[in-house]
Design a protein around this motif. Structure first.
Motif, PDB file in Angstrom:
ATOM      1  N   ASP A   2      -5.428-124.079 -21.737  1.00 23.68           N
ATOM      2  CA  ASP A   2      -5.407-124.980 -20.586  1.00 23.68           C
ATOM      3  C   ASP A   2      -5.968-124.222 -19.391  1.00 23.68           C
ATOM      4  OD1 ASP A   2      -2.975-127.374 -19.401  1.00 23.68           O
ATOM      5  OD2 ASP A   2      -4.724-126.567 -18.376  1.00 23.68           O
ATOM      6  N   ARG A   4      -6.373-125.101 -16.452  1.00 22.73           N
ATOM      7  CA  ARG A   4      -5.630-125.292 -15.207  1.00 22.73           C
ATOM      8  C   ARG A   4      -4.511-124.272 -15.083  1.00 22.73           C
ATOM      9  NH1 ARG A   4      -3.327-130.886 -14.949  1.00 22.73           N
ATOM     10  NH2 ARG A   4      -4.314-131.422 -13.031  1.00 22.73           N
ATOM     11  N   LEU A   5      -3.767-124.095 -16.163  1.00 21.76           N
ATOM     12  CA  LEU A   5      -2.670-123.120 -16.120  1.00 21.76           C
ATOM     13  C   LEU A   5      -3.234-121.722 -15.901  1.00 21.76           C
ATOM     14  CD1 LEU A   5      -0.279-124.201 -19.024  1.00 21.76           C
ATOM     15  CD2 LEU A   5      -0.175-124.789 -16.620  1.00 21.76           C
ATOM     16  N   ALA A   6      -4.304-121.438 -16.634  1.00 26.75           N
ATOM     17  CA  ALA A   6      -4.918-120.115 -16.487  1.00 26.75           C
ATOM     18  C   ALA A   6      -5.416-119.939 -15.060  1.00 26.75           C
ATOM     19  CB  ALA A   6      -6.077-119.976 -17.476  1.00 26.75           C
ATOM     20  N   ARG A  26       6.054-120.792  -2.939  1.00 28.01           N
ATOM     21  CA  ARG A  26       5.658-122.088  -3.503  1.00 28.01           C
ATOM     22  C   ARG A  26       4.722-122.821  -2.543  1.00 28.01           C
ATOM     23  NH1 ARG A  26      11.297-121.816  -5.030  1.00 28.01           N
ATOM     24  NH2 ARG A  26      11.951-123.226  -3.365  1.00 28.01           N
ATOM     25  N   LEU A  43      -9.558-128.099 -10.132  1.00 26.94           N
ATOM     26  CA  LEU A  43      -8.665-128.037 -11.292  1.00 26.94           C
ATOM     27  C   LEU A  43      -8.018-129.389 -11.573  1.00 26.94           C
ATOM     28  CD1 LEU A  43      -6.881-124.579 -10.743  1.00 26.94           C
ATOM     29  CD2 LEU A  43      -8.814-125.107 -12.225  1.00 26.94           C
ATOM     30  N   ARG A  44      -8.459-130.417 -10.869  1.00 25.16           N
ATOM     31  CA  ARG A  44      -8.022-131.785 -11.124  1.00 25.16           C
ATOM     32  C   ARG A  44      -6.562-132.034 -10.766  1.00 25.16           C
ATOM     33  NH1 ARG A  44     -11.513-135.674 -12.267  1.00 25.16           N
ATOM     34  NH2 ARG A  44     -10.627-136.422 -14.200  1.00 25.16           N
ATOM     35  N   PHE A  45      -6.076-131.292  -9.784  1.00 23.94           N
ATOM     36  CA  PHE A  45      -4.764-131.645  -9.238  1.00 23.94           C
ATOM     37  C   PHE A  45      -5.006-132.594  -8.078  1.00 23.94           C
ATOM     38  CE2 PHE A  45      -2.084-129.103 -11.721  1.00 23.94           C
ATOM     39  CZ  PHE A  45      -2.713-127.902 -11.954  1.00 23.94           C
ATOM     40  N   TYR A  55       0.402-131.918  -0.987  1.00 26.01           N
ATOM     41  CA  TYR A  55       1.312-131.457  -2.029  1.00 26.01           C
ATOM     42  C   TYR A  55       1.000-132.163  -3.335  1.00 26.01           C
ATOM     43  CZ  TYR A  55       5.706-130.832  -4.570  1.00 26.01           C
ATOM     44  OH  TYR A  55       6.651-130.531  -5.525  1.00 26.01           O
ATOM     45  N   ASN A  57       2.618-132.875  -7.096  1.00 24.52           N
ATOM     46  CA  ASN A  57       3.740-132.800  -8.052  1.00 24.52           C
ATOM     47  C   ASN A  57       3.301-132.065  -9.310  1.00 24.52           C
ATOM     48  OD1 ASN A  57       5.584-134.335  -6.690  1.00 24.52           O
ATOM     49  ND2 ASN A  57       4.985-136.245  -7.639  1.00 24.52           N
ATOM     50  N   ALA A  58       2.112-132.450  -9.771  1.00 26.42           N
ATOM     51  CA  ALA A  58       1.611-131.923 -11.039  1.00 26.42           C
ATOM     52  C   ALA A  58       1.436-130.410 -10.962  1.00 26.42           C
ATOM     53  CB  ALA A  58       0.280-132.585 -11.374  1.00 26.42           C
ATOM     54  N   GLN A  61       4.737-128.736 -11.388  1.00 25.99           N
ATOM     55  CA  GLN A  61       5.166-128.759 -12.794  1.00 25.99           C
ATOM     56  C   GLN A  61       4.447-127.672 -13.594  1.00 25.99           C
ATOM     57  OE1 GLN A  61       4.355-132.678 -14.313  1.00 25.99           O
ATOM     58  NE2 GLN A  61       5.814-133.625 -12.923  1.00 25.99           N
ATOM     59  N   CYS A  62       3.151-127.578 -13.377  1.00 25.54           N
ATOM     60  CA  CYS A  62       2.374-126.571 -14.116  1.00 25.54           C
ATOM     61  C   CYS A  62       2.832-125.160 -13.745  1.00 25.54           C
ATOM     62  CB  CYS A  62       0.879-126.712 -13.817  1.00 25.54           C
ATOM     63  SG  CYS A  62       0.126-128.145 -14.607  1.00 25.54           S
ATOM     64  N   PHE A  64       5.752-124.198 -12.690  1.00 21.23           N
ATOM     65  CA  PHE A  64       7.048-123.890 -13.285  1.00 21.23           C
ATOM     66  C   PHE A  64       6.932-123.703 -14.790  1.00 21.23           C
ATOM     67  CE2 PHE A  64      10.340-123.436 -10.271  1.00 21.23           C
ATOM     68  CZ  PHE A  64       9.955-124.126  -9.136  1.00 21.23           C
ATOM     69  N   GLU A  65       5.968-124.370 -15.391  1.00 23.61           N
ATOM     70  CA  GLU A  65       5.753-124.180 -16.831  1.00 23.61           C
ATOM     71  C   GLU A  65       5.340-122.729 -17.097  1.00 23.61           C
ATOM     72  OE1 GLU A  65       2.877-126.852 -18.553  1.00 23.61           O
ATOM     73  OE2 GLU A  65       2.825-125.703 -20.424  1.00 23.61           O
TER      74      GLU A  65
END
Lengths: 180, 492
Positions: A2, A4-6, A26, A43-45, A55, A57-58, A61-62, A64-65
């Motif tokens: 992913d 985005r996460l990277a 944060r 990154l498509r947020f 801000y 939300n997504a 979430q990512c 915190f994942e």
């Protein structure tokens, strides 16, 4: 993988470290990624306005994942950001170095991203001026920023080309390996 | 003149009689809403639990009903945010329409569209220091769960509600409600009104309460025997903090609800159901990416969220057919060229599941680094040991997938850092109890089982293989994998 996460993890490492420990951490993350996207690395947020500016939300979430998974972090640690992304992050680093002395890094990024959002997204009107944005900031409850700081942020964005346009174009080479 | 919320009455198998207003009836009768009848609530669970055929349609009406009950209770408690009748109608509409944007096969379909979006639109921002492994088959990639992206069903729901040509949009506007506001409420984006977020999206919201009861009843399992009506009778609010909370006497019932949700995962995360979902996800993705596949009376298959958007804008009747049948229709007509996809397609249509080669479970949030779960969940398929095992078993690595599922009991685990860990957003979603006139997070109660449970994250990792049941390959594979992983400790 992913991207985005990277992207989140490595961008934050590049800017000083990935951490969600404090509220400021944060806040910094949210604004840093917002600014990364308007600088062309999308990154498509998707962001909407909240108490401390744009801000997503997504994104939370990512983040915190990642934070909750040491194996994931270990995997991401094996990756490196591409040259094109590192070039974009130079903007962040220059901006952080040039921040007003009275502001925290997170607050400075908050101001930059809030001005951009108010100018281009919440009220998309090319004639929106600095004075309009000052008034919007006050209406939004951001009375902690003095006029000099707001002027400094406006000038910073203008110098980067982000007052006259909403985003910088993405580096074409980043999309070359996409798709099947 | 007030709104008649019993203009018509629907008979529901979970809640009994449900009254609806004239506006709600008109919305329910639209083709756009009626399509939810052909989207199953639990995706492919009916392949294992034959009774789980209930639809997003019935669920949406059930959620509206529970929202209404919550609003009525809060009005009795003097809550100023819901005292106006039009606010009640607005919240009912948000509840009724919260799933309007679901894809064929519900969350599975959404994952496919998020996957496509990721592949097409997100730039490649990183490189690996080590050379990339050879191209992996989709089965290996399909296990990944995308948590967010513009293709989320909430975005499609917003599109449906806010597009000028949409029949639902026109009805809502005619009744002088703001479609964009309703979309913000059901997407929990209405940050100006955090009160609404608590009703729609929290640990104990109207959505979860309905699907717990409904999924249990339909699947024939017993986890849903929770006294939701008692919980709702004890709903109240804290005027100072504006938090929704419950009377302390409802704590046991709330604990039952929270643990009931945990047991519901026996259905939603059932090993065979998850296996079928992996198969369907691969096939849906592959069909969309197959540029040679063009046939269909419904026109060419959509290939991205952008395609769906474009089709909706030109022809709203497309949406009426964009349901579970859309997937099965195209699967029936598609002829993949890839041999693994051919086999997956045949097996899905013939109800032949993937084989579970190994399953490992843990309870703690920090699993032992050397436990079988940890090994399996951390790139096991790429390991030298696994590769050797596959060679010995004569199984192609592209026939494997590792799927992980995790359950949490509350949004934030209770710990010494609790007050720092709780964000503004999370705090809204936590279950609260009124204590001395103030709302207090249930998870902070030392006497509640929710506190210790919040620190656990029951997780399962399963290694699936596309091999024939009872074959030599399956036997050798199981033996090899067991030998590798069992030496690291108990698997459950």
């Amino acid at each position: 993988m992913d991207q985005r996460l990277a992207g989140i993890y490595l961008v934050m490492k590049e800017l000083g470290g990935f951490s969600l420990e404090s509220f400021d951490d944060r806040l910094f993350l949210q604004k840093a990624i917002y600014l990364l996207q308007i600088l062309g690395i999308d990154l498509r947020f998707r962001f909407s306005w909240y108490l401390r500016g744009p801000y997503s939300n997504a994104l939370t979430q990512c983040a915190f994942e990642i934070d909750g998974s040491d194996p994931l972090k270990a995997k991401l640690d094996q990756l490196t950001l591409r040259h094109e992304v590192l070039q974009v992050l130079d903007y962040h680093k220059q901006w952080l170095q040039g921040k007003p002395a009275t502001l925290l890094e997170s607050s400075w990024l908050e101001l930059l991203s809030s001005i951009h959002y108010l100018k281009h997204i919440s009220r998309p009107d090319p004639s929106v001026t600095l004075q309009n944005v000052r008034d919007y900031l006050k209406t939004a409850g951001k009375t902690g920023f003095v006029d000099q700081d707001i002027q400094a942020a406006w000038d910073t964005l203008k110098k980067a080309g982000l007052i006259d346009r909403k985003t910088l174009p993405p580096p074409a080479t980043l999309y070359e390996s996409n798709g099947h | 003149m007030g709104i008649n919320f019993h203009y018509k009455v629907i008979c529901d198998n979970v809640h009994g009689s449900i009254g609806i207003s004239a506006l709600e009836q008109n919305i329910i009768n639209t083709r756009t809403f009626q399509r939810l009848k052909k989207i199953k609530q639990l995706g492919l669970a009916s392949l294992v639990f034959p009774g789980a055929e209930h639809s997003r349609f019935a669920h949406s009406i059930g959620v509206m009903h529970l929202m209404s009950k919550m609003v009525d209770r809060l009005r009795e408690e003097g809550c100023e945010y819901v005292k106006v009748e039009r606010v009640k109608q607005k919240l009912r509409l948000a509840a009724l329409l919260h799933d309007i944007g679901h894809y064929p096969l519900a969350h599975l379909g959404e994952q496919v569209f998020l996957w496509v979006d990721q592949v097409d639109k997100v730039p490649q921002v990183v490189t690996q220091d080590k050379p990339s492994p050879p191209d992996q088959h989709l089965l290996l990639s399909a296990a990944y769960e995308y948590k967010s992206g513009p293709a989320k069903h909430e975005s499609l729901g917003k599109l449906i509600l806010c597009s000028d040509e949409s029949e639902i949009h026109l009805l809502v506007k005619k009744a002088e409600f703001d479609p964009a506001e309703i979309a913000r409420i059901f997407n929990s984006e209405d940050k100006e009104n955090p009160f609404y977020i608590q009703l729609m999206s929290s640990t104990l919201d109207c959505d979860r309460m309905d699907f717990l009861l409904r999924d249990s009843l339909a699947s024939g399992t017993n986890f849903g025997h929770v006294d939701v009506n008692y919980i709702l009778r004890n709903l109240t609010w804290d005027p100072e903090s504006k938090f929704i909370c419950f009377q302390p006497k409802a704590i046991n019932a709330i604990e039952h609800f929270i643990t009931g949700r945990y047991f519901s995962y026996n259905v939603t995360y059932h090993k065979t159901v998850m296996g079928f979902e992996l198969m369907a996800k691969v096939l849906f993705f592959a069909m969309m990416r197959d540029k040679e596949f063009k046939e269909g009376d419904y026109g060419e298959i959509v290939r991205s969220f952008d395609d769906v958007e474009d089709k909706i804008k030109t022809d709203w009747t497309f949406l009426a057919n964009f349901n579970d049948e859309y997937f099965w229709y195209y699967l029936d007509r598609w002829r993949p060229s890839d041999p693994i996809e051919q086999e997956l397609r045949h097996n899905l249509l013939s109800r032949v599941p993937l084989r579970v080669i190994y399953e490992a479970k843990v309870l703690h949030t920090d699993p032992e680094p050397k436990s079988p779960y940890y090994y399996l969940a951390s790139g096991f398929i790429d390991s030298v040991e696994c590769q050797n095992c596959l060679r010995a078993a004569g199984v192609d690595v592209n026939r494997l997938a590792v799927k992980k599922e995790q359950v949490t009991f509350e949004k934030v685990p209770y710990s010494v850092r609790y007050d720092q860990d709780v964000t503004e957003e999370n705090r809204l979603k936590l279950v609260k109890v009124v204590d001395g006139g103030q709302a207090k997070d249930l998870v902070s109660y030392q006497s509640s089982i929710v506190q210790p449970l919040s620190r656990y994250q029951p997780s399962v990792a399963r290694l699936y293989a596309l091999v024939e049941k009872g074959s030599d390959e399956e036997t050798r594979l199981k033996e090899g994998v067991n030998n590798i992983l069992d030496k690291h400790g108990p698997r459950i």
